[in-house]
Each structure stands twice: as structure tokens, then as C-alpha cells.
Design a protein around this motif. Structure first.
Motif, PDB file in Angstrom:
ATOM      1  N   HIS A  99      30.822 -41.561  22.200  1.00 24.50           N
ATOM      2  CA  HIS A  99      30.913 -40.105  22.103  1.00 24.50           C
ATOM      3  C   HIS A  99      30.369 -39.599  20.768  1.00 24.50           C
ATOM      4  O   HIS A  99      29.676 -38.565  20.722  1.00 24.50           O
ATOM      5  CB  HIS A  99      32.366 -39.653  22.269  1.00 24.50           C
ATOM      6  CG  HIS A  99      32.514 -38.167  22.241  1.00 24.50           C
ATOM      7  ND1 HIS A  99      32.123 -37.358  23.299  1.00 24.50           N
ATOM      8  CD2 HIS A  99      32.972 -37.322  21.267  1.00 24.50           C
ATOM      9  CE1 HIS A  99      32.343 -36.098  22.993  1.00 24.50           C
ATOM     10  NE2 HIS A  99      32.863 -36.041  21.764  1.00 24.50           N
TER      11      HIS A  99
ATOM     12  N   ASP B  88      32.582 -26.645  39.047  1.00 25.07           N
ATOM     13  CA  ASP B  88      33.028 -26.141  37.742  1.00 25.07           C
ATOM     14  C   ASP B  88      32.113 -24.991  37.304  1.00 25.07           C
ATOM     15  O   ASP B  88      30.885 -25.143  37.232  1.00 25.07           O
ATOM     16  CB  ASP B  88      32.996 -27.284  36.708  1.00 25.07           C
ATOM     17  CG  ASP B  88      33.561 -26.869  35.382  1.00 25.07           C
ATOM     18  OD1 ASP B  88      32.817 -26.272  34.592  1.00 25.07           O
ATOM     19  OD2 ASP B  88      34.758 -27.144  35.127  1.00 25.07           O
TER      20      ASP B  88
ATOM     21  N   GLU C 265      31.726 -23.455  34.419  1.00 23.31           N
ATOM     22  CA  GLU C 265      31.029 -23.607  33.134  1.00 23.31           C
ATOM     23  C   GLU C 265      29.807 -24.496  33.277  1.00 23.31           C
ATOM     24  O   GLU C 265      28.728 -24.182  32.767  1.00 23.31           O
ATOM     25  CB  GLU C 265      31.990 -24.181  32.099  1.00 23.31           C
ATOM     26  CG  GLU C 265      31.464 -24.123  30.678  1.00 23.31           C
ATOM     27  CD  GLU C 265      32.507 -24.555  29.667  1.00 23.31           C
ATOM     28  OE1 GLU C 265      33.151 -25.616  29.902  1.00 23.31           O
ATOM     29  OE2 GLU C 265      32.704 -23.867  28.656  1.00 23.31           O
TER      30      GLU C 265
ATOM     31  N   ARG D 151      30.941 -28.731  24.977  1.00 25.39           N
ATOM     32  CA  ARG D 151      32.387 -28.644  25.148  1.00 25.39           C
ATOM     33  C   ARG D 151      32.854 -29.382  26.409  1.00 25.39           C
ATOM     34  O   ARG D 151      33.892 -30.048  26.412  1.00 25.39           O
ATOM     35  CB  ARG D 151      32.819 -27.173  25.231  1.00 25.39           C
ATOM     36  CG  ARG D 151      32.754 -26.450  23.902  1.00 25.39           C
ATOM     37  CD  ARG D 151      33.490 -25.099  23.974  1.00 25.39           C
ATOM     38  NE  ARG D 151      32.926 -24.243  25.023  1.00 25.39           N
ATOM     39  CZ  ARG D 151      31.921 -23.402  24.808  1.00 25.39           C
ATOM     40  NH1 ARG D 151      31.338 -23.310  23.603  1.00 25.39           N
ATOM     41  NH2 ARG D 151      31.481 -22.629  25.796  1.00 25.39           N
ATOM     42  N   PHE D 152      32.035 -29.263  27.482  1.00 32.75           N
ATOM     43  CA  PHE D 152      32.407 -29.946  28.715  1.00 32.75           C
ATOM     44  C   PHE D 152      32.377 -31.463  28.523  1.00 32.75           C
ATOM     45  O   PHE D 152      33.285 -32.177  29.002  1.00 32.75           O
ATOM     46  CB  PHE D 152      31.454 -29.541  29.852  1.00 32.75           C
ATOM     47  CG  PHE D 152      31.812 -30.165  31.167  1.00 32.75           C
ATOM     48  CD1 PHE D 152      32.842 -29.657  31.935  1.00 32.75           C
ATOM     49  CD2 PHE D 152      31.120 -31.281  31.636  1.00 32.75           C
ATOM     50  CE1 PHE D 152      33.173 -30.238  33.153  1.00 32.75           C
ATOM     51  CE2 PHE D 152      31.449 -31.868  32.836  1.00 32.75           C
ATOM     52  CZ  PHE D 152      32.478 -31.350  33.606  1.00 32.75           C
TER      53      PHE D 152
ATOM     54  N   LYS E  17      32.854 -33.075  25.781  1.00 35.89           N
ATOM     55  CA  LYS E  17      33.999 -33.443  24.949  1.00 35.89           C
ATOM     56  C   LYS E  17      35.286 -33.448  25.766  1.00 35.89           C
ATOM     57  O   LYS E  17      36.148 -34.346  25.605  1.00 35.89           O
ATOM     58  CB  LYS E  17      34.119 -32.478  23.781  1.00 35.89           C
ATOM     59  CG  LYS E  17      35.190 -32.876  22.782  1.00 35.89           C
ATOM     60  CD  LYS E  17      35.173 -31.968  21.574  1.00 35.89           C
ATOM     61  CE  LYS E  17      36.213 -32.426  20.535  1.00 35.89           C
ATOM     62  NZ  LYS E  17      36.204 -31.546  19.346  1.00 35.89           N
ATOM     63  N   SER E  18      35.437 -32.489  26.682  1.00 39.55           N
ATOM     64  CA  SER E  18      36.639 -32.450  27.513  1.00 39.55           C
ATOM     65  C   SER E  18      36.693 -33.656  28.451  1.00 39.55           C
ATOM     66  O   SER E  18      37.762 -34.233  28.673  1.00 39.55           O
ATOM     67  CB  SER E  18      36.686 -31.149  28.307  1.00 39.55           C
ATOM     68  OG  SER E  18      35.635 -31.099  29.265  1.00 39.55           O
ATOM     69  N   ARG E  19      35.538 -34.061  29.002  1.00 44.77           N
ATOM     70  CA  ARG E  19      35.500 -35.243  29.867  1.00 44.77           C
ATOM     71  C   ARG E  19      35.811 -36.512  29.071  1.00 44.77           C
ATOM     72  O   ARG E  19      36.450 -37.433  29.586  1.00 44.77           O
ATOM     73  CB  ARG E  19      34.132 -35.366  30.547  1.00 44.77           C
ATOM     74  CG  ARG E  19      33.780 -34.238  31.496  1.00 44.77           C
ATOM     75  CD  ARG E  19      34.827 -34.033  32.570  1.00 44.77           C
ATOM     76  NE  ARG E  19      35.030 -35.252  33.382  1.00 44.77           N
ATOM     77  CZ  ARG E  19      35.952 -35.357  34.329  1.00 44.77           C
ATOM     78  NH1 ARG E  19      36.781 -34.344  34.565  1.00 44.77           N
ATOM     79  NH2 ARG E  19      36.074 -36.463  35.022  1.00 44.77           N
ATOM     80  N   TYR E  20      35.365 -36.545  27.824  1.00 42.76           N
ATOM     81  CA  TYR E  20      35.674 -37.672  26.945  1.00 42.76           C
ATOM     82  C   TYR E  20      37.186 -37.779  26.732  1.00 42.76           C
ATOM     83  O   TYR E  20      37.763 -38.876  26.807  1.00 42.76           O
ATOM     84  CB  TYR E  20      34.945 -37.510  25.614  1.00 42.76           C
ATOM     85  CG  TYR E  20      35.571 -38.272  24.470  1.00 42.76           C
ATOM     86  CD1 TYR E  20      35.482 -39.663  24.402  1.00 42.76           C
ATOM     87  CD2 TYR E  20      36.254 -37.598  23.457  1.00 42.76           C
ATOM     88  CE1 TYR E  20      36.066 -40.364  23.349  1.00 42.76           C
ATOM     89  CE2 TYR E  20      36.830 -38.291  22.406  1.00 42.76           C
ATOM     90  CZ  TYR E  20      36.736 -39.670  22.350  1.00 42.76           C
ATOM     91  OH  TYR E  20      37.316 -40.353  21.318  1.00 42.76           O
ATOM     92  N   LYS E  21      37.839 -36.664  26.466  1.00 37.88           N
ATOM     93  CA  LYS E  21      39.288 -36.681  26.250  1.00 37.88           C
ATOM     94  C   LYS E  21      40.034 -37.108  27.519  1.00 37.88           C
ATOM     95  O   LYS E  21      41.021 -37.853  27.444  1.00 37.88           O
ATOM     96  CB  LYS E  21      39.755 -35.298  25.812  1.00 37.88           C
ATOM     97  CG  LYS E  21      39.288 -34.919  24.412  1.00 37.88           C
ATOM     98  CD  LYS E  21      39.799 -33.536  24.020  1.00 37.88           C
ATOM     99  CE  LYS E  21      39.367 -33.168  22.601  1.00 37.88           C
ATOM    100  NZ  LYS E  21      39.845 -31.824  22.207  1.00 37.88           N
ATOM    101  N   ILE E  22      39.563 -36.645  28.671  1.00 36.93           N
ATOM    102  CA  ILE E  22      40.199 -37.036  29.930  1.00 36.93           C
ATOM    103  C   ILE E  22      40.074 -38.542  30.146  1.00 36.93           C
ATOM    104  O   ILE E  22      41.043 -39.224  30.514  1.00 36.93           O
ATOM    105  CB  ILE E  22      39.574 -36.262  31.107  1.00 36.93           C
ATOM    106  CG1 ILE E  22      39.940 -34.778  31.012  1.00 36.93           C
ATOM    107  CG2 ILE E  22      40.030 -36.842  32.438  1.00 36.93           C
ATOM    108  CD1 ILE E  22      39.234 -33.907  32.039  1.00 36.93           C
TER     109      ILE E  22
END
Length: 304
Positions: free
Chosen positions: A192, A249, A251, A284-285, A287-292
Motif C-alpha cells: 500500500h 459503488d 464513488e 481514498r477508495f 485506502k478504504s479497501r486496504y483497511k478492510i
């Protein structure tokens, strides 16, 4: 009385004939002199009528003053009604007399009796290495170091390898899942950081130059990163298929359509701002998938 004397005289000729049947064996040492503890050979040969049963000494026989080491028997050879048995004994002595003798027998079976017939004694001379002993004995110091060949201790190495393997197996059995999870999280974070760095570089270049090629590289990088992150061939999907993959989605749908227009259409100055916003939305998307994905890996660790 006269008849008794005549009977005894008649038996006398048969007695030497019976005695001649018990022939003596021949025994001889292979050397004349021997040192203390040095092996030497003693050969025993016996010739006898073929019908006569003969036993030669075995390892259980007492060879004093010598000690038995081994024996080598040879097959019996019979010619003209006479059989020849032979055996070579390997002996050694630790006795100190200067002259030592040995006379081995052969055992002749006569019905229920056994007759031992001995060979003529043969002798060896003990070779004296110490000619004169002075009293009291004086010790001689030897201070010169003898060179010793260095040898690798393979048993110790094998022991360490086995112990190390057992130890590492135990560590892996106890902490293996935690180690795998830590490694997955490390690889996930590293990928990431690498993606974010390169993506920001393309986005910054677009802000400075407004070149559509920078947008194309940024979108391609985004797709490749999500392909690896999601373990799905997203980089081969069309925009419509990507939107469907992420359950429509909003976004992702908006950002990809704006960027497709910027890449394949004529990029106008008023649309540069929209492209910048779209690039930020994709960042941002991702990064959000990385956190998930990171949370899924952690949950998998605790659910096992």
C-alpha cells in the motif's frame, strides 16, 4: 600255566598294530621368536585312516601359555585310505618366560572312549624388548607435543541440527499463525505504501502538466493494486465490470467515468478540476479497501 603264557604271546603281535593306528599329529609354530602380545600362527596337521573319527581342538580348548585369537580350518583331504586334517590357529601370549612351548592334541573317537594323542612340543622364544631393568624405575618425561589431526565432530553437528529442528518446529507450532499474520500485514502495508507513493507521483504530475498520460498511468496503477489486493483480475475489467464488482459503488462509478472521459476525450481546462477530484476519490477508495483487507487478516488470526 603254560597255556596262559602261550595265549599272552599270541596276543603280543596284535598290540603294536593297534597302537600304530593312533598316529601322532604334527604341530609347529610359524615363527621362532615372538613379541609380547604379537599374533603368531600354530599349524596342526594330522594324518589318520579314513575310517577313523578325529576331533581337533576348538576355541574352547586351553592353549596355555597362549591365548586363542582365531582358527582357520581346511577341508579334509583323503587319498589312498588316508585322511589329512589341518587347521591353523592364531594365538598370542602375554606371559614372560623366555621360552614357551605348546603341544596340541587330536582327539580320536574309539567307540564310547576318546583318546587324546599329542603332537611333539614346539617352542618359540619371547623377544625381550627391555634388556635391563634398573631399580628403582625412573620416569622419563615427554614434553614434546604430538601433532593431532583435527577432525570435524559430525555427531555433535547432527545433534545440534536435530535439536534446532525440534526447537524451530515447536516455535512454529506455537507462534506459526501469528508469524504468518504479521508477515501478511507487513506485505500488505508495504504494497500500500508503494502504491500510494507512485499514485501520488502520477497525480502530482497531472496537476503540474495536465497531461492525460499521467491520468492513464494513475488509473492503471490503481487497477493493478486492487487486482493484487482483492486477488481478482480487476486490471482486465471494463469500467462497468469494476463498478459491478464493487456493488455499484457511487464513488468508484463517478471517478472512473470522469477519468475515462479525460483519457479518451478532449481534456478541457474546466474538466481538470474534476479529474483531480476523481483521482482523489480513487485514492481514498483504495485506502478504504486496504483497511478492510487488513481487518480481515486480523480477524482471521483471532478466529482460528
Amino acid at each position: 600255566m603254560l597255556r596262559l603264557l602261550l595265549f599272552l604271546l599270541a596276543l603280543l603281535p596284535t598290540m603294536p598294530v593297534h597302537a600304530q593306528q593312533l598316529l601322532k599329529p604334527s604341530g609347529r609354530f610359524g615363527v621362532d621368536t615372538v613379541r609380547l602380545g604379537e599374533p603368531l600362527t600354530y599349524t596342526l596337521v594330522h594324518r589318520h585312516p579314513a575310517a577313523q573319527e578325529v576331533i581337533l581342538p576348538d576355541s574352547g580348548y586351553t592353549f596355555a601359555p597362549f591365548e586363542f585369537v582365531r582358527k582357520d580350518f581346511y577341508p579334509t583331504i583323503t587319498r589312498g585310505g588316508i585322511s589329512t586334517d589341518s587347521v591353523i590357529y592364531t594365538l598370542r601370549t602375554f606371559e614372560t618366560p623366555a621360552v614357551q612351548q605348546l603341544a596340541l592334541p587330536v582327539f580320536v573317537l574309539q567307540g564310547k572312549d576318546t583318546v587324546a594323542v599329542y603332537a611333539q612340543p614346539d617352542a618359540v622364544v619371547l623377544r625381550q624388548l627391555v634388556q635391563q631393568v634398573t631399580e628403582p624405575l625412573q620416569l622419563q618425561a615427554e614434553t614434546t607435543l604430538a601433532p593431532v589431526e583435527e577432525r570435524f565432530n559430525w555427531p555433535v553437528l547432527l545433534l545440534w541440527l536435530v535439536a534446532g529442528t525440534v526447537f524451530l518446529s515447536l516455535i512454529w507450532f506455537i507462534f506459526g499463525q501469528a508469524i504468518r499474520t504479521k508477515y501478511k500485514l507487513y506485505r500488505l502495508r508495504k504494497d500500500h505504501v508503494y502504491f500510494a507513493s507512485r499514485y501520488s507521483s502520477h497525480a502530482d504530475r497531472f496537476i503540474k502538466t495536465a497531461a492525460s498520460g499521467s491520468i492513464e498511468k494513475a488509473v492503471s496503477l490503481w487497477k493493478n493494486y486492487l487486482t493484487k489486493l482483492e486477488r481478482s483480475a480487476i486490471n482486465s475489467f471494463t469500467t462497468k465490470e469494476i463498478v459491478e464488482f464493487y456493488l455499484d459503488d457511487e464513488e468508484v462509478n463517478t471517478a472512473l467515468r470522469i477519468l475515462d472521459k479525460a483519457i479518451y476525450g478532449n481534456l478541457q481546462s474546466e474538466s481538470e478540476g474534476e479529474a483531480n477530484l476523481a483521482l482523489g476519490m480513487l485514492r481514498r477508495f483504495a485506502k478504504s479497501r486496504y483497511k478492510i483487507r487488513r481487518e480481515l487478516i486480523k480477524d482471521a488470526r483471532y478466529n482460528r
